[in-house]
Write an enzyme that holds these catalytic residues in place. Sequence first.
Site, PDB file in Angstrom:
ATOM      1  N   ARG A   8       0.840  -1.211   0.000  1.00  0.00           N
ATOM      2  CA  ARG A   8       0.000   0.000   0.000  1.00  0.00           C
ATOM      3  C   ARG A   8       0.875   1.261   0.000  1.00  0.00           C
ATOM      4  O   ARG A   8       0.500   2.274  -0.587  1.00  0.00           O
ATOM      5  CB  ARG A   8      -0.965   0.012   1.179  1.00  0.00           C
ATOM      6  N   GLU A  56     -19.267   2.821  -0.552  1.00  0.00           N
ATOM      7  CA  GLU A  56     -18.494   2.123  -1.585  1.00  0.00           C
ATOM      8  C   GLU A  56     -19.256   1.975  -2.901  1.00  0.00           C
ATOM      9  O   GLU A  56     -18.663   1.991  -3.978  1.00  0.00           O
ATOM     10  CB  GLU A  56     -18.064   0.740  -1.078  1.00  0.00           C
ATOM     11  N   PHE A  81     -14.396  -4.320   1.335  1.00  0.00           N
ATOM     12  CA  PHE A  81     -15.512  -3.412   1.027  1.00  0.00           C
ATOM     13  C   PHE A  81     -15.581  -3.134  -0.472  1.00  0.00           C
ATOM     14  O   PHE A  81     -16.666  -3.042  -1.051  1.00  0.00           O
ATOM     15  CB  PHE A  81     -15.368  -2.102   1.809  1.00  0.00           C
ATOM     16  N   ASP A 115      -7.967  -6.784  13.250  1.00  0.00           N
ATOM     17  CA  ASP A 115      -9.330  -6.327  12.952  1.00  0.00           C
ATOM     18  C   ASP A 115     -10.302  -7.498  12.771  1.00  0.00           C
ATOM     19  O   ASP A 115     -11.513  -7.320  12.852  1.00  0.00           O
ATOM     20  CB  ASP A 115      -9.341  -5.431  11.704  1.00  0.00           C
TER      21      ASP A 115
END
Lengths: 311, 276
Positions: A8, A56, A81, A115
Amino acid sequence: MGERIATRDAYGDALLELGKKRKEVVVLDADLSGSTKTAKFAKVFPERFFNIGISEQDLIGTAGGLSLAGKLPFASTFAVFETGRAWEQIRQTISYSSLNVKLVATHSGITVAEDGASHQAIEDIALMRVLPNMTVIVSADGIETKQVIAAIADFYGPVYVRLGRSKVPVVMPDDYKFTIGKAHKFHIGKDANIIAAGIMVSVSLDAMELLKKEGIDAGVINMPTVKPLDNDAVIEAARASGLIVTAEEHSVIGGLGGAVCEFLAENYPVPVKRIGIKDTFGCSGPSDELMKLYGLTAEDIVRTVKQGLKR
Amino acid sequence: MSQVSASKDIAFLKEQAKAVRIEILKMLAEAGSGHTGGSLSAADIATALYFSKMRHNPKDPAWEERDRFILSKGHAAPLLYAVLALSGYFDKSLLNTLRKIGSPLQGHPCSKLLPGVEISTGSLGQGLSIANGIAMGLKMDGMNSRVYCILGDGETQEGQVWEAAMTAAHYRLDNVCAIIDNNGLQIDGHCCDVMALEPIAEKWSAFGWHVIDIDGHDMKAILGALDEAEGIKGKPAMIVARTVKGKGVSFFEGKVQYHGMAPTSEELERALKELE
């Protein structure tokens, strides 16, 4: 292989570079620009960045509209998502009309870690691979990510790129040149060949070294483009060894393993073992421990290769 | 640069709307399936757009300076095909191929197959997001083109519509004009029974839109609303057009069963008599 970079982060840098070169590049995010690293682009080109908020489906439609107006949109959010929440929008608007939208998702796989399952995309490759017109790319490291972003900007059509959150070892050579649909063969083994994608490429290279110490000649092929698959590389690997092991940080259903099995079953049947998440949801925990829990370590690959060779 | 636009008188547009309705009924009867009610209810609005308001060029569908039209309620495809054919995008004879194998006139609009269709639609709730994206792109390029988007009222039950409503207001997309074809009916019955929508105007207003409430079959009111929308600066405009499902054919009007049913040949004959 000492350096570690999150894909990322490489994306954030690559996007900024691309934005400087191509003024038609626009970037959209869904309230995660700090995490997806699109914030880097937003800071320099605020007039070309659209935060769509936590929505989204609208993110995808808006990106589609921007492409219809001649822009080159990169739409980013977490993989779960992007591909899940907005799957039907991607199908109807982006894929059906083959719009020039780049869906670059971060935080894929179980290495999202603490998470937990709600945020761990382990079905995204399968969801995107099934869509006509869609190109599906999984990036192995920072070097590859930069190459991928440059390559898809020059390619007209919808593309899904899967990136991760955590820092991963740099495995691709400095002079590596990514081409859509082409595998990178680190080594073609005589006993077994591991076809890997994403963070499992570096794990597979570790496994290759371990196997070598035991006298087993296993090869590693990085298959960044899951769709279209590099069929020639798969055949070459199957011919050379007669045992294929696929390795991905994704469900064993529908991802790279699925793609390789589909191709080989119809074209060059050889035994295939799939390393991946075994049709289960993930759970919270530290990244490296989750990799052990779900059987995604070099030792797991070694064991699987040996089982395949019945040694 | 040739373009269809220029102001045409009300009488002409009324005649045009009648012609549009006739083509809709004929193609649906030939196809044997498709959406009659919602095609007829939005016919006056689409006629006003294609034959008076919008700048477009049927000889050059990709003309850069054109206004864009997005049919978010994609099941009203016959309406879109009728206005495109009558505008001169393609030969009217093609309308007979609706819903048939090999036809560019798919059951729901497909932009890959038919020039003049900006984007494929049919899955509800997605059109306004696309309209917003186009509008953003046009603004970035300093283009004066406007984006028109027709939504069904039942369609606004989709959450994405409200996401898009926020986006258009947030980015002050005053080049977006959305029109709700508020015919009050959806597949399972009256919208108020299936999932209540009212107060529609107040909802859009609360989301930051300039809202204009009109009779969606009053041609003068439609043109007035489209002009008013164009004059609004700093916010998107929503025209809530109160319409009648199946409008123009007495025995289709207000009947929920004609949402997704084509006229039989006998019904077509009776309908054409009424219209002609």
